[in-house]
Design an enzyme around this catalytic site. Sequence first.
Site, short mmCIF file in Angstrom:
data_model
loop_
_atom_site.label_atom_id
_atom_site.label_comp_id
_atom_site.label_asym_id
_atom_site.label_seq_id
_atom_site.Cartn_x
_atom_site.Cartn_y
_atom_site.Cartn_z
N LYS A 36 0.85 -1.25 -0.03
CA LYS A 36 0.14 0.06 0.09
C LYS A 36 0.91 1.41 0.34
CE LYS A 36 -0.79 0.17 4.93
NZ LYS A 36 -1.29 -0.73 5.91
N ARG A 130 -7.89 -0.50 16.57
CA ARG A 130 -8.21 0.00 15.39
C ARG A 130 -9.13 -1.29 14.77
NH1 ARG A 130 -4.02 0.59 10.04
NH2 ARG A 130 -4.62 -1.57 9.94
#
Length: 353
Positions: A36, A130
């Site tokens: 990413k 998260r």
Amino acid sequence: MIMPRIEIDLGKIAHNAKILKELYASKGIDVIGVTKVVCGDPAIAKVLVKSGINILADSRIENIIKMHDADVHAQFLLLRTPLSQSESVVKYTDISLNSELSVIKELSKYAVKQGITHKIILMVELGDLREGIMSSELENTVNDVIGLKGIELTGIGTNLACFGGIKPNDEKMEYLSSIAKGIEDKFKLKLEFVSGGNSANYDWFISTKDVGRINNLRLGESIFLGCETLYRKPIPGLFIDAFTLKIEVIESKIKPSLPYGDVCQDAFGNIPKFTDLGLMKRAILGVGLQDVLVSGLTPLLDIDILGASSDHIIIDAKQLEIRVGDTVEFNLNYGALLSSMTSPYIIKTYKKL
Ligand SMILES: *Cc1c(COP(=O)(O)O)cnc(C)c1O
């Protein structure tokens, strides 16, 4: 050469990937390459595959489609839980990380429609806050997931040191191992992946006597920038300079160090403060905050970054003679790498293998 550009040394990336793969394999852990930060750049992805990494992971389906279309021969894993993109997720990826039953049901729907099986790894919350299922609810979720058509529960995983800055240590990893064993025993299945985390797991890996059931890590930053991510210490034997940002000097003059006139807000709404250091050699570089997280740049020359606006970086050239047309080079941290790989204004050039 047109500027600004980021020079990508594919040989250094290949070296880092191979060393990390061997290192983690020494205790039975396989490495997934996380693309990413380089936006799924196909040239880089191909280097990871050539270096022995068989699974590539990205948070964005767009990046995975880009790699797929460029004939990158790997299995693809989606890191961020999908929702409205479920149809393409099932089409273009083999595995996805998930933490919501309603999303997995969507994936199931499209998997059945497309006549395929989509693998999922359930993410478990271990304190970083998260993504992840609370461990108290995990068994219920597993129970629901294994009843879904077109879905195969292929593993569990966790992610630490991203949002809450929580360290992956023996306690957290032993807990994840025990959860994996618990699920395997209770549901009489075998989890192919017990994915313990990311580049922040390096210290745990080096110091632990027993990795338990952890057999997988998802690595981005340590492959590309050669460091662990708890304290950003370089990992021995790795290159920390596979990427170099090259920017051209577009103005160079002797000017005062203190702006003069009535002080009000700068381009980003702050009231700037400066110290009067007399006259200085100031230069302007043709890149700004629209292109790169300027605070994440480290110059390779002895100069200071004074600040930046959208399109300009202002430097103090100190003792150096810097002329218009010269190139100034920088190392990048994760944020600077992410932003400059994302910027369409920064040209990507490759030093071939
Ligand atoms: C980004 C990401 C990774 C890779 O993290 P690095 O610090 O770059 O190694 C791993 N897992 C998940 C879920 C991620 O989002």
